[in-house]
Design a protein around this motif. Structure first.
Motif, PDB file in Angstrom:
ATOM      1  N   MET A  32      15.709 -10.225  30.549  1.00  0.00           N
ATOM      2  CA  MET A  32      14.873  -9.102  30.417  1.00  0.00           C
ATOM      3  C   MET A  32      16.348  -8.242  30.268  1.00  0.00           C
ATOM      4  O   MET A  32      17.563  -8.247  30.918  1.00  0.00           O
ATOM      5  N   ARG A  33      16.233  -6.936  29.779  1.00  0.00           N
ATOM      6  CA  ARG A  33      16.948  -5.754  29.519  1.00  0.00           C
ATOM      7  C   ARG A  33      16.817  -4.545  29.664  1.00  0.00           C
ATOM      8  O   ARG A  33      15.455  -4.383  29.733  1.00  0.00           O
ATOM      9  N   LEU A  34      17.473  -3.764  30.379  1.00  0.00           N
ATOM     10  CA  LEU A  34      17.048  -2.220  30.930  1.00  0.00           C
ATOM     11  C   LEU A  34      17.875  -1.315  30.785  1.00  0.00           C
ATOM     12  O   LEU A  34      19.563  -1.740  30.701  1.00  0.00           O
ATOM     13  N   LYS A  35      17.580  -0.161  29.863  1.00  0.00           N
ATOM     14  CA  LYS A  35      18.825   0.509  29.621  1.00  0.00           C
ATOM     15  C   LYS A  35      18.909   1.654  30.811  1.00  0.00           C
ATOM     16  O   LYS A  35      18.019   2.919  31.291  1.00  0.00           O
ATOM     17  N   CYS A  36      20.453   1.313  30.909  1.00  0.00           N
ATOM     18  CA  CYS A  36      20.869   2.255  32.561  1.00  0.00           C
ATOM     19  C   CYS A  36      21.313   3.938  31.582  1.00  0.00           C
ATOM     20  O   CYS A  36      22.065   3.607  30.161  1.00  0.00           O
ATOM     21  N   PRO A  37      20.435   4.863  32.283  1.00  0.00           N
ATOM     22  CA  PRO A  37      20.397   6.499  31.355  1.00  0.00           C
ATOM     23  C   PRO A  37      21.954   6.542  31.417  1.00  0.00           C
ATOM     24  O   PRO A  37      22.482   7.279  30.460  1.00  0.00           O
ATOM     25  N   VAL A  38      23.003   6.063  31.877  1.00  0.00           N
ATOM     26  CA  VAL A  38      24.407   6.567  32.135  1.00  0.00           C
ATOM     27  C   VAL A  38      25.913   5.228  31.366  1.00  0.00           C
ATOM     28  O   VAL A  38      26.173   5.959  30.119  1.00  0.00           O
ATOM     29  N   CYS A  39      24.948   3.978  31.076  1.00  0.00           N
ATOM     30  CA  CYS A  39      25.657   3.237  30.666  1.00  0.00           C
ATOM     31  C   CYS A  39      25.191   2.450  28.978  1.00  0.00           C
ATOM     32  O   CYS A  39      25.553   1.578  28.441  1.00  0.00           O
ATOM     33  N   VAL A  58       1.565  -1.571  34.545  1.00  0.00           N
ATOM     34  CA  VAL A  58       2.475  -0.565  34.773  1.00  0.00           C
ATOM     35  C   VAL A  58       2.579  -0.143  35.878  1.00  0.00           C
ATOM     36  O   VAL A  58       1.779   0.199  36.582  1.00  0.00           O
ATOM     37  N   THR A  59       3.679  -0.150  35.950  1.00  0.00           N
ATOM     38  CA  THR A  59       4.221   0.279  37.813  1.00  0.00           C
ATOM     39  C   THR A  59       5.595   0.706  37.037  1.00  0.00           C
ATOM     40  O   THR A  59       6.806   0.943  36.742  1.00  0.00           O
ATOM     41  N   ARG A  60       6.089   1.772  38.991  1.00  0.00           N
ATOM     42  CA  ARG A  60       7.194   2.503  38.845  1.00  0.00           C
ATOM     43  C   ARG A  60       8.624   2.255  39.662  1.00  0.00           C
ATOM     44  O   ARG A  60       8.075   1.975  40.451  1.00  0.00           O
ATOM     45  N   SER A 100       3.043  -7.260  30.040  1.00  0.00           N
ATOM     46  CA  SER A 100       3.656  -8.308  29.421  1.00  0.00           C
ATOM     47  C   SER A 100       5.332  -7.588  28.603  1.00  0.00           C
ATOM     48  O   SER A 100       6.310  -8.345  28.694  1.00  0.00           O
ATOM     49  N   HIS A 101       5.785  -7.496  30.608  1.00  0.00           N
ATOM     50  CA  HIS A 101       6.864  -7.269  30.513  1.00  0.00           C
ATOM     51  C   HIS A 101       8.396  -6.222  29.680  1.00  0.00           C
ATOM     52  O   HIS A 101       9.139  -6.538  29.625  1.00  0.00           O
ATOM     53  N   GLU A 102       7.271  -5.175  29.042  1.00  0.00           N
ATOM     54  CA  GLU A 102       7.384  -4.112  28.133  1.00  0.00           C
ATOM     55  C   GLU A 102       8.210  -3.500  28.899  1.00  0.00           C
ATOM     56  O   GLU A 102       7.364  -2.713  30.628  1.00  0.00           O
ATOM     57  N   ILE A 103       9.889  -2.804  28.996  1.00  0.00           N
ATOM     58  CA  ILE A 103      10.119  -2.015  29.476  1.00  0.00           C
ATOM     59  C   ILE A 103       9.364  -0.231  28.824  1.00  0.00           C
ATOM     60  O   ILE A 103      10.091  -0.681  28.058  1.00  0.00           O
TER      61      ILE A 103
END
Length: 90
Positions: A1-8, A50-52, A73-76
């Motif tokens: 899984m890949r996450l988008k860091c708002p900074v990096c 959907v969770t936060r 679905s593992h969708e970010i």
């Protein structure tokens, strides 16, 4: 899984530390009793959908990030700095 860091930017999930649900829990009163404290400490919902969640970019910029994702679905769906989310809720 890949996450988008708002900074990096986009990073591998292994750079992040999962903290838990990004919803504030109602803390029991100090004298609420053992059952109330046991429930507060140990029991959490585990919904499908959907969770936060709250994550920390531990191996990066150390930012606290709220990740909206679908656990089926593992969708970010969205990532945002936790401070920005808190300001928007105020």
């Amino acid at each position: 899984m890949r996450l988008k860091c708002p900074v990096c930017g986009e990073r591998d999930r292994r750079e992040f530390y999962y903290v838990g649900d990004a919803v504030a829990l109602a803390r029991p009163d100090p004298d609420a009793g053992e059952a109330a404290w046991d429930d507060y400490v140990h029991n959490r919902d585990n919904p499908a959908g959907v969770t936060r969640d709250l994550w920390q970019h531990e191996a990066g910029c150390a930012a606290w990030i709220v990740v909206t994702r679908n656990t089926v679905s593992h969708e970010i769906l969205e990532t945002a700095l936790a401070a920005d989310v808190k300001r928007a809720m105020s």
